[in-house]
Structure formats: structure tokens, C-alpha cells
Write a protein that holds these residues in place. Structure first.
Motif, mmCIF file in Angstrom:
data_model
loop_
_atom_site.group_PDB
_atom_site.id
_atom_site.type_symbol
_atom_site.label_atom_id
_atom_site.label_comp_id
_atom_site.label_asym_id
_atom_site.label_seq_id
_atom_site.Cartn_x
_atom_site.Cartn_y
_atom_site.Cartn_z
ATOM 1 N N ASN A 20 -2.737 -5.089 -1.456
ATOM 2 C CA ASN A 20 -1.150 -5.043 -0.661
ATOM 3 C C ASN A 20 0.000 -4.705 -1.796
ATOM 4 O O ASN A 20 -0.115 -5.647 -1.412
ATOM 5 N N ALA A 70 2.493 3.539 1.841
ATOM 6 C CA ALA A 70 3.206 2.771 1.858
ATOM 7 C C ALA A 70 4.438 3.173 2.628
ATOM 8 O O ALA A 70 5.747 3.175 2.207
ATOM 9 N N VAL A 109 -0.851 0.817 8.069
ATOM 10 C CA VAL A 109 -1.488 -0.232 9.091
ATOM 11 C C VAL A 109 -1.870 1.166 9.718
ATOM 12 O O VAL A 109 -3.639 0.775 10.191
ATOM 13 N N ASP A 164 2.171 -6.391 7.963
ATOM 14 C CA ASP A 164 1.338 -5.509 7.833
ATOM 15 C C ASP A 164 -0.342 -6.119 7.369
ATOM 16 O O ASP A 164 -0.958 -5.845 8.333
#
Length: 341
Positions: free
Chosen positions: A175, A220, A225, A252
Motif C-alpha cells: 500500500n 487508489a 479495496v 483500507d
């Protein structure tokens, strides 16, 4: 010598002349800085986020990702000599406490953290300890590896901890593919056979992630998700390495983690709000990460000098430190900004 000094929180540092440090204690080492990384933590320091934890007295010199050449040594130093090329573990340690004896030296009871709680390396010279010095091949340019001293070791340490959970067939989500994340991707490729999914809001960062070996990239855009869940058959990933952990990314990251999975918190800046029933009913783990051990950095430098982990950098002269901080804050740096005194 010139140094980047913070005089007041919520104000920009200033570049000013200060006395050069000297090797007065037996294991002191003075390093001529060849490269000093510019980290998001430096922005957080300016914003006063570290004031209570560090207890530092202003003004002081920032900069905690440092490499260069040994300039002076104390009378007890035997592991490096004047002229050696070195990268510095970010926390000079005592070597005597339980944490040090156990190999968890980043938790040393008597350590200092130059750039966090004492004068750092955004300067021409830095005072450190023989225990922090890792000798490099003389052909290595310090500016090319300096950010491995914190961004690199932090990313590598998290991956190293996650390795037992990332057997073949598992999925790891990275991430954030910035300064730490792009090193994390390469570390995953070097140490595991997991499928690597990279999430970032910046298209250029995702392009870099793909070049570095990401199996899948996810924008993103508010639907990240769901995109990760789709890629994992609705289950989520065995491991999520959260290199962002602010502005909602931390929520997330947990949502992308499958049952019995592990959410590694590496970035910081915001709180994580997780209903306790969601933790116990799915047996998901939330794991913190603080830099890494001396041996983590030694291992990472082996990978770096073998060409298996490379830093993507943008270099600035020391006089342009404020420009580097501004570019980092505005998201204009791909990889890592490096000051070259």
C-alpha cells in the motif's frame, strides 16, 4: 560547516553554519556526509509530531538517512578507518542491554537517533558511533544508497518479518509505492515467491512498481479495496504492507487483509479505528514496524551491492534542502530525495 537546522516547529528549517563535530569518546566516528535522505518523517518532525516522543531540544540538525566517508575516529574504533565508505544504521546503540544482546538493536535502551532526538546528517559532517557504521565497497557512491539507512531498512525489516507468512501462492499488498514502498517491492521479489499487488494513487508510482516486478497495480481512486478483493477472490491478502497509514489508507489496508492475515503498519500519521470484534472474529494481526536491526541493514546492502535492490533518487545540493522538502510534501519526488553536501 553548513547544516539544516530546525529552530521552531511549524516553521521551515534554516541552513546555517555550526561547528564541526569532533570524535571525543573512544567509539565516536565523524562521517563526512556524501548523501542524506529526505524523509516524510522530516516533514512530521517539522509538524511537531515527534516532539513529545523525541524530547529533542531545538534548534537541532535534522536528517536520519546518512552515508558518507569516515573523517575521524575515536581511539577505540577498530572496525572502520579514516577514508572508508560507510552507511550508517540510524540508531547508534550500546551493545550491552537486553535488546542489543538479543539482536533487536533498534530497541536499545540507551540508543540515540540522530536526526530525531539529536543532531542529524543534513550537514557536511555527522557524529555517530562505530556500532552504527557498515563498511561499503569503495566504489559505492554514498548518495546512491543513503536512503537505504532508514527507508530501505524499514521496508526490508517489514518484509523480513512477513516472509514466514508469504509462502508460494500467497498475496502481499504493498500500500504505497513511494520512497519506502518501491524498496519493499524489490525486497519482496528478492525474498519471497508471493504475488505482489501494489496500490497507489499516483500513476507514475504504479508504472515504477510494474517495472520493479509488481504482478498487479491498482489505482487508489476510491475503489481500491474492492479491486484488491476482486484480485483475491473476495478474500483479501495474506499480508498487507501499509507504507502510507494516513488519510484513510490505514483503514483500507486493514480492509484488504484476509482472515488470519497480517496488516503491517510501516507508515504513520493517522489513527487506526478497528472494531475489536473485527480483530477477534477474523484473527487478523496488526503489526508495528520500527526501522530495523543492524543485521537487516547489512543484508539489505548485500542485495543493493548485488543490484537486486536499487534506489530511485532525485538529488539536491545541501543548499536546496528546502526545495527537496517542498517537493516531497507536494508529491513531486518519485522514489527518494537525497541531499548531497
Amino acid at each position: 560547516m553548513k547544516a539544516v537546522r530546525l529552530h521552531a516547529y511549524h516553521q521551515q528549517p534554516v541552513i546555517e553554519d555550526v561547528p564541526e563535530p569532533q570524535a571525543k569518546e573512544p567509539f565516536d566516528v565523524v562521517v563526512k556526509i556524501g548523501g542524506a535522505g529526505v524523509c516524510r518523517t522530516d516533514l512530521h518532525i517539522i509538524e511537531e509530531q515527534w516532539a513529545e516522543k523525541s524530547g529533542v531540544t531545538l534548534p537541532y540538525t535534522i536528517g536520519h538517512e546518512n552515508a558518507g566517508w569516515v573523517h575521524e575516529i575515536g581511539r577505540g574504533v577498530t572496525n572502520v578507518a579514516v577514508g572508508d565508505t560507510v552507511i550508517l544504521h540510524p540508531t547508534p546503540t550500546c551493545g550491552l542491554c537486553h535488546a542489543c544482546r538479543a539482536g533487536n538493536d533498534m530497541h536499545c535502551e540507551n540508543s540515540v537517533f540522530p536526526g530525531i532526538d539529536s543532531d542529524g546528517g543534513m550537514a557536511e559532517y555527522l557524529l555517530t558511533s562505530a556500532r552504527a557504521c557498515i563498511k561499503l565497497d569503495p566504489s559505492t557512491q554514498p548518495a546512491d544508497v543513503a536512503a537505504l539507512a532508514d527507508a530501505g531498512i524499514t521496508a526490508y525489516h517489514a518484509v523480513r518479518k512477513a516472509v514466514p507468512r508469504l509462502y508460494p501462492g500467497t498475496v502481499c499488498v504493498v500500500n504505497g509505492a513511494g520512497g519506502l514502498g518501491h524498496i519493499g517491492i524489490q525486497s519482496l521479489r528478492a525474498l519471497t515467491a508471493a504475488t505482489v499487488v501494489v496500490v497507489d494513487r499516483n500513476a507514475e508510482a504504479l508504472e515504477l512498481a510494474a517495472e520493479l516486478g509488481a504482478d498487479h497495480t491498482v489505482q487508489a481512486d476510491g475503489k481500491q479495496v474492492d479491486a484488491v478483493l476482486d484480485l483475491t477472490g473476495g478474500n483479501g491478502a495474506e499480508v498487507v504492507l501499509d507504507f502510507v497509514a494516513e488519510q484513510g489508507a490505514q483503514q483500507d489496508a486493514f480492509a484488504m487483509t484476509r482472515r488470519d492475515g497480517s496488516h503491517f503498519v510501516i507508515g504513520y500519521g493517522s489513527n487506526i479505528d478497528i472494531p475489536t470484534i473485527d480483530i477477534i472474529s477474523t484473527e487478523r494481526n496488526v503489526i508495528g514496524n520500527l526501522v530495523g536491526t543492524y543485521n537487516d541493514l547489512v543484508e539489505l546492502m548485500v542485495l543493493a551491492q548485488a543490484g537486486k535492490v536499487t534506489l530511485h533518487t532525485k538529488k539536491y545540493p545541501l543548499d536546496a534542502a528546502l526545495d527537496a522538502l517542498a517537493d516531497l510534501d507536494a508529491g513531486r519526488v518519485r522514489g527518494r530525495a537525497i541531499l548531497t553536501p
